[in-house]
Design an enzyme around this catalytic site. Sequence first.
Site, PDB file in Angstrom:
ATOM      1  N   SER A   1       0.822  -1.213   0.000  1.00 18.35           N
ATOM      2  CA  SER A   1       0.000   0.000   0.000  1.00 18.35           C
ATOM      3  C   SER A   1       0.848   1.252   0.000  1.00 18.35           C
ATOM      4  O   SER A   1       2.069   1.216   0.150  1.00 18.35           O
ATOM      5  CB  SER A   1      -0.928  -0.002   1.220  1.00 18.35           C
ATOM      6  OG  SER A   1      -0.169  -0.054   2.406  1.00 18.35           O
TER       7      SER A   1
ATOM      8  N   GLY B   1       0.766  -6.620   7.536  1.00 17.92           N
ATOM      9  CA  GLY B   1      -0.012  -5.626   8.263  1.00 17.92           C
ATOM     10  C   GLY B   1       0.638  -5.323   9.609  1.00 17.92           C
ATOM     11  O   GLY B   1       1.421  -6.113  10.140  1.00 17.92           O
TER      12      GLY B   1
END
Length: 508
Positions: free
Chosen positions: A147, A396
């Site tokens: 991301s 994450g």
Amino acid sequence: MLMHFPPQLPDRMERFYVQYIEDWALCNGLCMRDIDNSHAVHAPVTMFPTPFSKSGFEEALRIQCAFNELYFHAATHEEWLLGHLEEAAKHDDFTAKLIQIHKAAKAGQTQRLTGGLWRSDYIVNGSRTSLEGRQVKQVEFNTVSVSFGALASKVADMHEFLSHASRSWTGHGEVPRNTALKDLARGLANMHAGYKVAEIQHRQATHQTSTSAIEDEDDASIMDDPVVLFIVQPDETNVMDQRLIEFELVKEHDIVSYRISLAEVPDFVVRTNDNRLLHNPSGREIAVVYYRAGYAPSDYPTDVEWNAREMLESSHAVNCPSTLTQLAGAKKIQQVLTDRSVLTKIAPSLSSDTVDRLMKTFVKIYPMDDSPEGEQGRYYALREPDHFVLKPQREGGGNNIYGEDIPEFLQSIPTESWAAYILMELIEPPKITNRILRAGKLQSGRVVNELGVFGTVMWDRDHNELLMNEQAGWLLRTKLQDSHEGGVAAGFGCLDSIQLMGPLKDDN
């Protein structure tokens, strides 16, 4: 000792900067949704671009294609890859389930192309006060849902603009351009084009004619209009980072995208008798399935999500990434590839000089199983934990265990479950301060920076042929030093950009 950074501004100029940053961010899409998803807010950012080793930055960019090639080889050595994950899968349900999905979908796969938007993350390491000459050390290699490429491009533009807007601070070093948004979109566009080329070749072969099969009007409409499907999390707060790529695909490549969650797949995706995917209700063929979700157990709360992943995986669409490619990014595989003999065996196409350069980026990583290396890792984890971080097979933020917390954590879980973790040597970052603007409020203090370099890849898995291998821009994330985790979306870090620096003087 802290470096002469950041500039000290009078209160009036500080308010000027804060207002400029907030307005620039909202005007240019440097935004996220707030926690209740009701409106847009500026993304958390640093007030100034952070000094970064020029040689370290340039080497991280140069070596990205070599890392792409290495992990391409890892992802195509299926037996080797799954063999190394076998022990971890016994104690990690998520890894086991991904392996199960791969095996279940493999028999039905008809698409020979697979792709990836990847990112290799680094921290500058060393004890010298000068930035220059420090080496970048790899933190991790990410093969799924990387991301902030789009927003990272915006931050670099913002800091460059501010350096011209204010005469009180004109910058102490070059702020390099960041092309991550354009490069990542181009990577997806190349996968989209690869799908179309493969279909043309297939139809030519089927019709047994040298004339293109897409001369048929129906075929032409299908081949001209396939779409990219974004798989996203429900109530995504990082939606602008994803939307910017969608908009870039339309603007520069005339490619339309749709976005749905895994839970929505049964309602919005139809699989045809010949294994193709169609978007419902548009009826348009799906060329590429691009995952911005699916990297954590929380993305699969029910069997609906797992069934959707298997259906997408076994379809004719190009998956970015496949589950096997996602598994290649497991921490266990990163640990195994720090062994030079393993690396050269898996990736024989890499030159000796390239292997040397890769090896220089590695810190020591130990398994936590009952092997001789694992026994050494267990010793350090229990007896000398302060210089290590314990990592699970997860992506994450918020998953890692640091320093003195490691022994207590290990003693809280069954010993046989330790094999699901790796123990990684901590990297010593430079001593730098900066100011962070989050939700309109400034924070100051010593910071740690993590550089991510993006890569785009595509290969033909029938022939193990690498068809695309490009470096695709960069990302700098910054966090206050007292925060162990650095994920921006997880609420720990912020977005930053870079001043390329040689030696800097310290406070003495």
